[in-house]
Each structure stands twice: as structure tokens, then as C-alpha cells.
Design a protein around this motif. Structure first.
Motif, PDB file in Angstrom:
ATOM      1  N   TRP A 172      39.497  31.297  30.623  1.00 46.57           N
ATOM      2  CA  TRP A 172      39.484  32.468  29.652  1.00 46.57           C
ATOM      3  C   TRP A 172      39.572  32.300  28.227  1.00 46.57           C
ATOM      4  CZ3 TRP A 172      37.826  37.231  30.910  1.00 46.57           C
ATOM      5  CH2 TRP A 172      37.786  37.533  32.211  1.00 46.57           C
ATOM      6  N   MET A 198      34.124  36.661  36.073  1.00 45.41           N
ATOM      7  CA  MET A 198      35.156  35.865  35.916  1.00 45.41           C
ATOM      8  C   MET A 198      36.388  36.928  36.066  1.00 45.41           C
ATOM      9  SD  MET A 198      35.549  32.697  35.770  1.00 45.41           S
ATOM     10  CE  MET A 198      37.181  32.853  35.313  1.00 45.41           C
ATOM     11  N   SER A 255      39.136  36.486  39.012  1.00 47.98           N
ATOM     12  CA  SER A 255      40.227  36.352  38.783  1.00 47.98           C
ATOM     13  C   SER A 255      41.463  37.378  39.256  1.00 47.98           C
ATOM     14  CB  SER A 255      40.568  36.342  37.145  1.00 47.98           C
ATOM     15  OG  SER A 255      39.755  35.391  36.313  1.00 47.98           O
TER      16      SER A 255
END
Length: 203
Positions: A117, A145, A149
């Protein structure tokens, strides 16, 4: 209804059965024989049992639980697998070694996610859209992502709650003690001390 398994062959038993219909083994009373504990669920079973009467898992003598400690310790990859697969398994035990190794491994995984990130937001995201080779690819990667996540984070919360309850069980404490986390300052300290205690004998 409690499902029971033959300790000799692992066959599912009928209710109130005296013998296993598959192998013919007599169903032994746990109070009449030497005992050990299941390496999977911690159930007290006969010393000579090949399978657990509660969960049906085949027993490996190298992995029999003795006083809450595994004789042969799982490798880190296996511990991670047990951590995520055990998100809703609250009736088992996790010894001190496995607990802290698992916590450390998940801390490393968290750092990996934070690193990704950081690259997305502060490195790649700092560049103008016109300067990126493929802005659409960047947007797609960011979306993927974010979903990964989110799923990982939610599942990890349940897994952490589960492994902490199993650690409390390993020191013969109820999972209710986990509510101490809501007591400011002193609660988390008490839990930390509990998590650092060695395994206790099975009652």
C-alpha cells in the motif's frame, strides 16, 4: 447430537453402540483405560486409540498432546494454515509456542500488505496519471489490492479471536476472559500475561 467415531478404525458409530460394526472393536469406557489426548481437538481418548472418538482424526504418536504441549511442533506454514482454517474453531487449544509464532508470522504478513500500500499510494500514486505507462492497470491493481486487503483483514479478525480463545483454553481459562480487551489499560496487560503462560494440564 454428539457424533462418535471408532478409536480403532475411525468408522462413525451408531448411538449407544457397544462394538464398531466395521471392525468389531469394543467401545471402551474412557474411565477404564490409560488415556492420552487427541492431537487435533484435545479430547481424552484411550492410550491405544488410532483415531479420536470426537473428531475422527487419525492419531500420530509423535503429535499426541501431553500436558498441552505438542511433542512434534508444526512448521510455520502449517501454523498459518491452522490459523486461517481455525477462524471459527473455539473448542480446541493452542499452546504458547504455536500462538506466538503464529502472531509473529501474521505481523510479517501485515508488514507486506503495508509495504504494497505504501508503494501504491506514495510511490506510484504520486506520479501524474499522464506519466504512468498504464493508468487503467494501476487502477485495476489498486482495486484488487483493496478487495484482497478487506477480505484478509476481516478473516484475520475472526482468526485472531479464535486463536486467542484457544490459547486461553490451553491454560484452562474460559474464552470469556478475552472480554478484558475492552477494559482500558489493565485489560490488555492481563491478557498478555495470560498468553505468555505455559500450557496447563487437561482437566
Amino acid at each position: 447430537m454428539n457424533i462418535m467415531y471408532c478409536v480403532n478404525c475411525g468408522n462413525r458409530l451408531e448411538k449407544d453402540a457397544s462394538f464398531c460394526k466395521l471392525c468389531g472393536a469394543k467401545i471402551l469406557s474412557i474411565d477404564e483405560v490409560a488415556t492420552k489426548f487427541c492431537s487435533n481437538c484435545g479430547m481424552k481418548i484411550p492410550q491405544t486409540a488410532n483415531f479420536c472418538s470426537k473428531c475422527g482424526i487419525k492419531q500420530n504418536n509423535a503429535e499426541i498432546i501431553k500436558k498441552g504441549t505438542l511433542v512434534n511442533n508444526p512448521d510455520p506454514i502449517s501454523l498459518l494454515g491452522l490459523f486461517y482454517k481455525g477462524a471459527f474453531k473455539y473448542d480446541e487449544r493452542t499452546n504458547r509456542r504455536d500462538f506466538w509464532i503464529t502472531i509473529f508470522l501474521n505481523f510479517v504478513i501485515s508488514l507486506f500488505f503495508y509495504g504494497i500500500w505504501y508503494l501504491i499510494i506514495y510511490v506510484w500514486g504520486a506520479e501524474p496519471a499522464s506519466a504512468m505507462p498504464s493508468y487503467h492497470l494501476y487502477s485495476l491493481f489498486t482495486l484488487v489490492m483493496a478487495l484482497v486487503s478487506l477480505v484478509w483483514g476481516i478473516w484475520s479478525v475472526f482468526s485472531y479471536i479464535s486463536i486467542e480463545i484457544r490459547r486461553l483454553h490451553d491454560i484452562n481459562r474460559s474464552g470469556v476472559w478475552l472480554l478484558l480487551v475492552f477494559v482500558p489499560f489493565i485489560g490488555p496487560i492481563i491478557l498478555l500475561i495470560m498468553f505468555m503462560q505455559p500450557s496447563k494440564n487437561y482437566l
